[in-house]
Design an enzyme around this catalytic site. Structure first.
Site, mmCIF file in Angstrom:
data_model
loop_
_atom_site.group_PDB
_atom_site.id
_atom_site.type_symbol
_atom_site.label_atom_id
_atom_site.label_comp_id
_atom_site.label_asym_id
_atom_site.label_seq_id
_atom_site.Cartn_x
_atom_site.Cartn_y
_atom_site.Cartn_z
ATOM 1 C CB THR A 1 2.988 -1.145 8.425
ATOM 2 O OG1 THR A 1 4.285 -1.209 7.827
ATOM 3 C CG2 THR A 1 3.015 -0.152 9.559
ATOM 4 C CG ASP B 1 -1.878 1.180 1.225
ATOM 5 O OD1 ASP B 1 -1.611 2.164 1.928
ATOM 6 O OD2 ASP B 1 -2.857 1.133 0.458
ATOM 7 C CE LYS C 1 -3.766 4.690 0.396
ATOM 8 N NZ LYS C 1 -2.365 4.442 0.836
ATOM 9 N NE ARG D 1 4.898 -6.266 17.548
ATOM 10 C CZ ARG D 1 5.229 -5.231 18.303
ATOM 11 N NH1 ARG D 1 5.680 -4.125 17.726
ATOM 12 N NH2 ARG D 1 5.104 -5.272 19.616
ATOM 13 C CD GLN E 1 -5.940 2.442 2.283
ATOM 14 O OE1 GLN E 1 -5.132 3.213 2.784
ATOM 15 N NE2 GLN E 1 -5.612 1.595 1.334
ATOM 16 C CB SER F 1 -8.482 6.640 0.468
ATOM 17 O OG SER F 1 -8.042 6.480 1.799
ATOM 18 C CG HIS G 1 -4.324 9.809 0.222
ATOM 19 N ND1 HIS G 1 -2.951 9.640 0.213
ATOM 20 C CD2 HIS G 1 -4.739 9.350 1.420
ATOM 21 C CE1 HIS G 1 -2.562 9.117 1.364
ATOM 22 N NE2 HIS G 1 -3.613 8.928 2.113
ATOM 23 C CE LYS H 1 9.672 -4.297 17.347
ATOM 24 N NZ LYS H 1 9.106 -2.967 16.916
ATOM 25 C CE1 TYR I 1 0.381 7.671 2.975
ATOM 26 C CE2 TYR I 1 0.892 5.502 2.090
ATOM 27 C CZ TYR I 1 0.009 6.372 2.706
ATOM 28 O OH TYR I 1 -1.250 5.939 3.073
ATOM 29 C CG LEU J 1 -2.536 -3.704 14.494
ATOM 30 C CD1 LEU J 1 -1.076 -4.121 14.398
ATOM 31 C CD2 LEU J 1 -3.373 -4.847 15.043
#
Ligand SMILES: NC(=O)C1=CN([C@@H]2O[C@H](COP(=O)(O)OP(=O)(O)OC[C@H]3O[C@@H](n4cnc5c(N)ncnc54)[C@H](OP(=O)(O)O)[C@@H]3O)[C@@H](O)[C@H]2O)C=CC1
Ligand SMILES: O=CCc1c[nH]c2ccccc12
Length: 283
Positions: free
Chosen positions: A237, A48, A78, A243, A160, A138, A106, A240, A53, A191
Site C-alpha cells: 500500500t 485487499d 477477510k 509510489r 495470506q 490468512s 483472517h 502516495k 479494518y 516492505l
C-alpha cells in the site's frame, strides 16, 4: 483489469499479482479517497480488505462513485469473527456487492472455538452459494493447514501471510508447504525491511540489486516477495500515487531477480528476525 500479470489459483481464479491494502495505513480510517486514487490513478485493481479494518463501507463507496464495473475489480475480504457466514454477509452489504472474489479467514485464532474444520466447511458452503468465488485463509501455520486439510473438500486457494526477508527464517517452511499443496501465498508487509526495520542486514544487498536492475529498493522487495513465494501474490500500500505507480511498475517494467539475487536477500534476511504482525506465527 489493469495491465498487471495475474496469478492463477488452484481453483482457476486469476488474481492480479499486486494488491492494494486497506488494512494498515487505512485501518479504522475513511478509505474512500485513497481507494479512488489507487484504483483510478495508479490502476491498482486488486483491493485487499477485511472486516477487522472497519472501512469496508468506504471501500464500497469508492467503487460505487468510480462507477467501477464489478468485473473490473478484484475484491478480497477477510472474516474477522468466529462466524464466517455472518461476517461475509455483513461484508457484502458494506462493500455493496453480492459476491467477493476471494474470502479469507483472517486468523486461525478467530475460529479456534468454532473449530478450524467446521469453519472451513462453512467457507465451502459460502463458496457453493456464490457469495465468494474463491476461499482461503490468512496467518495459518502448517499445523492449522493440516487440521483444515483433514476435512477440506476444497483446498484453500491462498494463505495470506507476512513475507519479507526478516521473517524468512520462519516463513520458508510454510511457503514451501503451501507450494507443495497448491496453496498460493499472498505476501503482506513486503516492505517491512524499509518501513519498520531500516538499517538492517538486508539494506545493502537490496540497494546493490536495485542498482543492478535499475529499480528502486521497494520494487526489488516486492519482486523478491513474489519470487520467494514461488510466484505468489503481493499486497502492499501507499498514500502516495507516485509510489503506487512505482509498485505497479515493479511488475510491468522490472525484470525478475536472478536466483542468486533472490538468495542473497534471503541469506541477509535470515541474519535477523523481526515479525511485525500476528505473533502466533512464530509459535
Ligand atoms: N492478513 C493480515 O493479517 C494482514 C494483511 N495486511 C494487508 O497488507 C497490506 C499491506 O501491508 P503493509 O505492511 O502496509 O505493506 P508494506 O510492507 O508494503 O508497507 C506499506 C507502507 O510502506 C510505505 N512505503 C512504501 N514505499 C516506501 C519507501 N520507498 N520508503 C518508505 N516507506 C515506504 C508506505 O507508506 P507511504 O504511504 O508513505 O508510501 C506504506 O504505508 C495491508 O494494508 C493489509 O491490507 C497487512 C498486515 C496483516
Ligand atoms: O490485517 C492486517 C493487520 C491489521 C491491521 N489492523 C488490524 C486489526 C485487527 C487485525 C489485524 C489488523
Amino acid at each position: 483489469m489493469s495491465g498487471l500479470s495475474t496469478v492463477k489459483l488452484n481453483d482457476g481464479l486469476q488474481v492480479p499479482v499486486l494488491g492494494y491494502g486497506t488494512g494498515t495505513a487505512l485501518y479504522q480510517k475513511e478509505a474512500k479517497d485513497s481507494v479512488k486514487m489507487a484504483y483510478s490513478e495508479a490502476k491498482m485493481h486488486h483491493i485487499d480488505c477485511a472486516e477487522m479494518y472497519q472501512n469496508e463501507e468506504s471501500v464500497g463507496l469508492a467503487l460505487k462513485e468510480l462507477k467501477v464495473k464489478r468485473e473490473n475489480v478484484f475484491i478480497t475480504t477477510k472474516c474477522g469473527t468466529a462466524d464466517p457466514r455472518k461476517s461475509l454477509e455483513k461484508s457484502l452489504k458494506l462493500l455493496g456487492v453480492d459476491q467477493v472474489d476471494l474470502y479469507l479467514i483472517h486468523s486461525p485464532l478467530l475460529v479456534k472455538d468454532t473449530g478450524l474444520g467446521k469453519a472451513w466447511q462453512i467457507m465451502e458452503e459460502l463458496q457453493k452459494e456464490g457469495k465468494t468465488k474463491s476461499i482461503g485463509v490468512s496467518n495459518y501455520r502448517i499445523e492449522d493447514l493440516e487440521e483444515t486439510l483433514k476435512v477440506a473438500k476444497v483446498i484453500p486457494s491462498a494463505n495470506q501471510i507476512e513475507v519479507h526477508p526478516y521473517v524468512l527464517d520462519k516463513a520458508q517452511s510454510l511457503i514451501d508447504f503451501c507450494h507443495s499443496k497448491g496453496i498460493h501465498i499472498e505476501s503482506y508487509g513486503p516492505l517491512s525491511s524499509i518501513v519498520r526495520h531500516p538499517g538492517g542486514s538486508v539494506d545493502p544487498v537490496v540497494k546493490k540489486i536495485a542498482q543492478e536492475l535499475g529499480a528502486t529498493d521497494g520494487q526489488v522487495l516486492l519482486k523478491w516477495a513474489h519470487q520467494i513465494t514461488h510466484g505468489g501474490i503481493v499486497v502492499t500500500t501507499s498514500s502516495k500515487k507516485e509510489r503506487l505507480v512505482e509498485q505497479i511498475k515493479a511488475f510491468t517494467d522490472i525484470k525478475d531477480l536472478s536466483d542468486e539475487q533472490v538468495q542473497a536477500i534471503a541469506e541477509a534476511g535470515k541474519k535477523e528476525h523481526h515479525r511485525v504482525f500476528m505473533p502466533h506465527m512464530d509459535q
